[in-house]
Design a protein around this motif. Sequence first.
Motif, mmCIF file in Angstrom:
data_model
loop_
_atom_site.group_PDB
_atom_site.id
_atom_site.type_symbol
_atom_site.label_atom_id
_atom_site.label_comp_id
_atom_site.label_asym_id
_atom_site.label_seq_id
_atom_site.Cartn_x
_atom_site.Cartn_y
_atom_site.Cartn_z
ATOM 1 N N LYS A 85 -42.435 -29.842 36.613
ATOM 2 C CA LYS A 85 -43.237 -30.945 35.811
ATOM 3 C C LYS A 85 -44.143 -30.027 34.878
ATOM 4 O O LYS A 85 -44.429 -30.663 34.010
ATOM 5 C CB LYS A 85 -43.657 -31.816 36.853
ATOM 6 C CG LYS A 85 -42.911 -32.742 37.412
ATOM 7 C CD LYS A 85 -43.436 -33.839 38.287
ATOM 8 C CE LYS A 85 -42.460 -34.898 38.688
ATOM 9 N NZ LYS A 85 -41.705 -35.607 37.554
ATOM 10 N N ASP A 86 -44.598 -28.873 35.750
ATOM 11 C CA ASP A 86 -45.656 -28.180 34.562
ATOM 12 C C ASP A 86 -44.840 -27.753 33.131
ATOM 13 O O ASP A 86 -45.413 -27.753 32.349
ATOM 14 C CB ASP A 86 -46.413 -27.158 35.373
ATOM 15 C CG ASP A 86 -47.201 -26.155 34.481
ATOM 16 O OD1 ASP A 86 -48.246 -26.512 34.068
ATOM 17 O OD2 ASP A 86 -46.640 -25.464 33.919
ATOM 18 N N GLY A 87 -43.635 -27.192 33.714
ATOM 19 C CA GLY A 87 -42.863 -26.671 32.574
ATOM 20 C C GLY A 87 -42.589 -27.791 31.625
ATOM 21 O O GLY A 87 -42.392 -27.754 30.453
ATOM 22 N N GLU A 88 -41.923 -28.998 32.318
ATOM 23 C CA GLU A 88 -41.429 -30.123 31.152
ATOM 24 C C GLU A 88 -42.761 -30.623 30.542
ATOM 25 O O GLU A 88 -42.558 -31.006 29.278
ATOM 26 C CB GLU A 88 -41.302 -31.117 32.284
ATOM 27 C CG GLU A 88 -40.756 -32.489 31.843
ATOM 28 C CD GLU A 88 -40.417 -33.389 32.709
ATOM 29 O OE1 GLU A 88 -39.153 -33.861 32.797
ATOM 30 O OE2 GLU A 88 -41.267 -33.980 33.450
ATOM 31 N N HIS A 89 -43.973 -30.699 31.033
ATOM 32 C CA HIS A 89 -45.075 -30.851 30.302
ATOM 33 C C HIS A 89 -45.376 -30.078 29.113
ATOM 34 O O HIS A 89 -45.824 -30.421 27.866
ATOM 35 C CB HIS A 89 -46.619 -31.020 31.154
ATOM 36 C CG HIS A 89 -47.671 -31.457 30.297
ATOM 37 N ND1 HIS A 89 -47.988 -32.603 30.132
ATOM 38 C CD2 HIS A 89 -48.649 -30.468 29.871
ATOM 39 C CE1 HIS A 89 -49.140 -32.615 29.502
ATOM 40 N NE2 HIS A 89 -49.571 -31.604 29.212
ATOM 41 N N ARG A 90 -45.545 -28.702 29.400
ATOM 42 C CA ARG A 90 -45.627 -27.718 28.477
ATOM 43 C C ARG A 90 -44.665 -27.775 27.184
ATOM 44 O O ARG A 90 -45.082 -27.735 26.102
ATOM 45 C CB ARG A 90 -45.586 -26.334 28.800
ATOM 46 C CG ARG A 90 -46.689 -26.227 29.943
ATOM 47 C CD ARG A 90 -46.728 -24.659 30.397
ATOM 48 N NE ARG A 90 -47.854 -24.281 31.367
ATOM 49 C CZ ARG A 90 -48.768 -23.437 31.205
ATOM 50 N NH1 ARG A 90 -48.592 -22.489 30.069
ATOM 51 N NH2 ARG A 90 -49.375 -23.213 32.056
ATOM 52 N N VAL A 91 -43.351 -28.209 27.474
ATOM 53 C CA VAL A 91 -42.432 -28.156 26.602
ATOM 54 C C VAL A 91 -42.233 -29.287 25.832
ATOM 55 O O VAL A 91 -42.197 -29.399 24.550
ATOM 56 C CB VAL A 91 -40.923 -27.658 27.336
ATOM 57 C CG1 VAL A 91 -39.738 -28.040 26.153
ATOM 58 C CG2 VAL A 91 -40.934 -26.406 27.665
ATOM 59 N N TRP A 92 -42.391 -30.560 26.392
ATOM 60 C CA TRP A 92 -42.013 -31.835 25.829
ATOM 61 C C TRP A 92 -43.245 -32.534 25.398
ATOM 62 O O TRP A 92 -43.066 -33.751 24.642
ATOM 63 C CB TRP A 92 -41.144 -32.638 26.826
ATOM 64 C CG TRP A 92 -39.762 -31.955 26.949
ATOM 65 C CD1 TRP A 92 -39.105 -31.294 28.285
ATOM 66 C CD2 TRP A 92 -38.692 -31.705 25.911
ATOM 67 N NE1 TRP A 92 -38.054 -30.869 27.972
ATOM 68 C CE2 TRP A 92 -37.640 -31.064 26.615
ATOM 69 C CE3 TRP A 92 -38.689 -32.001 24.585
ATOM 70 C CZ2 TRP A 92 -36.495 -30.527 26.094
ATOM 71 C CZ3 TRP A 92 -37.234 -31.650 24.117
ATOM 72 C CH2 TRP A 92 -36.300 -30.864 25.012
ATOM 73 N N ARG A 93 -44.556 -32.283 26.025
ATOM 74 C CA ARG A 93 -45.654 -33.116 25.633
ATOM 75 C C ARG A 93 -46.615 -32.465 25.219
ATOM 76 O O ARG A 93 -47.156 -32.608 24.092
ATOM 77 C CB ARG A 93 -45.739 -33.812 27.063
ATOM 78 C CG ARG A 93 -45.100 -35.338 27.313
ATOM 79 C CD ARG A 93 -45.715 -35.982 28.469
ATOM 80 N NE ARG A 93 -45.475 -35.122 29.642
ATOM 81 C CZ ARG A 93 -44.562 -35.054 30.312
ATOM 82 N NH1 ARG A 93 -43.338 -35.567 30.163
ATOM 83 N NH2 ARG A 93 -44.682 -34.367 31.705
ATOM 84 N N ARG A 94 -46.835 -31.154 25.736
ATOM 85 C CA ARG A 94 -48.067 -30.562 25.193
ATOM 86 C C ARG A 94 -47.670 -29.694 23.733
ATOM 87 O O ARG A 94 -48.325 -29.525 22.920
ATOM 88 C CB ARG A 94 -48.353 -29.326 26.388
ATOM 89 C CG ARG A 94 -49.762 -28.505 25.985
ATOM 90 C CD ARG A 94 -50.219 -27.838 27.114
ATOM 91 N NE ARG A 94 -51.207 -27.137 27.074
ATOM 92 C CZ ARG A 94 -51.258 -25.671 26.762
ATOM 93 N NH1 ARG A 94 -50.293 -25.019 27.082
ATOM 94 N NH2 ARG A 94 -52.241 -24.945 26.926
ATOM 95 N N GLY A 95 -46.416 -29.243 23.928
ATOM 96 C CA GLY A 95 -45.861 -28.269 22.703
ATOM 97 C C GLY A 95 -46.491 -27.018 22.574
ATOM 98 O O GLY A 95 -47.635 -26.714 23.315
ATOM 99 N N ALA A 96 -46.046 -26.348 21.520
ATOM 100 C CA ALA A 96 -46.491 -25.134 21.145
ATOM 101 C C ALA A 96 -47.413 -24.892 20.100
ATOM 102 O O ALA A 96 -48.055 -23.973 19.743
ATOM 103 C CB ALA A 96 -45.238 -24.190 20.913
ATOM 104 N N VAL A 97 -47.657 -26.034 19.257
ATOM 105 C CA VAL A 97 -48.409 -26.186 18.135
ATOM 106 C C VAL A 97 -49.811 -27.015 18.344
ATOM 107 O O VAL A 97 -49.506 -28.124 18.698
ATOM 108 C CB VAL A 97 -47.475 -26.778 16.844
ATOM 109 C CG1 VAL A 97 -48.395 -26.803 15.601
ATOM 110 C CG2 VAL A 97 -46.298 -25.850 16.765
#
Length: 273
Positions: A85-97
């Motif tokens: 879920k942490d990975g899911e959050h980083r990829v789809w909600r937090r994002g890289a930008v």
Amino acid sequence: MATLDTASEVRPQSLMLSFLGIHVLNQGIAVFSGSVIDVFARVAVSEEAVRSTLGRMVKRELLTRYRSGRRVYFGLTPRSTAVLKDGEHRVWRRGAVNADWDGTWTMIGFSLPESWRSRRHDLRSRLVWGGFGPLQNGLWVAPGHVDVPALVGDLDLDDHLRVFTARTAEPTEADQVVHAAFDVPAIAARYHAFLDRWDHEAPLPEAVDDLARQLLLHTEWLQLVRQDPRLPTGHLPADWPAIRAEHAFHRLAGVYDRSAGRIAASVLDTLRV
């Protein structure tokens, strides 16, 4: 351009976590080991490596075994669910930008006894994971608000940490902090490498199918964003490669989603849990 050699650059466990995050998380299922082996053969990971990875993840309480007849199935645990879920959050909600930074920094000062080398290593690893960089000896910073107790609370170092939320003041500029605490060229180089491999109309043409491409794409992207402290774009070059890389990831993830899902449904033997 990406090649199947990309799979050899990542650990099987990283590929396994991507697979579980895409095809098992939130599904209420466990997967038969033999069908997992079939999936991983698509990215040139051997049966022996798959079985070894599954076994290690059980020992680390990242997977649990279920038996149905003579077959062994593997399902998620609370620990692996939290990681995914942490990975899911980083990829789809937090994002890289990070385009909406409010100018605040989370700062951590610490001083540990010289004999605590292992605990110092654990603390620094957690800080990097949480987006911190070393501004100077014993003082680390991260842009924005970081939940420090959630990040390092279990290390039992509260008496040795000092945590602040701060803003820069003259004569210090945010640009100075960004470039002093973080290796900006190295971060950019990782995104450029991702773009070189994936920013094409049809990357990885020699892959068996879109399930293989999906697995490799997600694994590489997740590793990339987990290494990225999400520095504020207002203090980075105008052509910051994370912006284009994130667009490329989302485009390809959408391309592979449906076809890879159909292939996975035809390959995976699952058990409701």
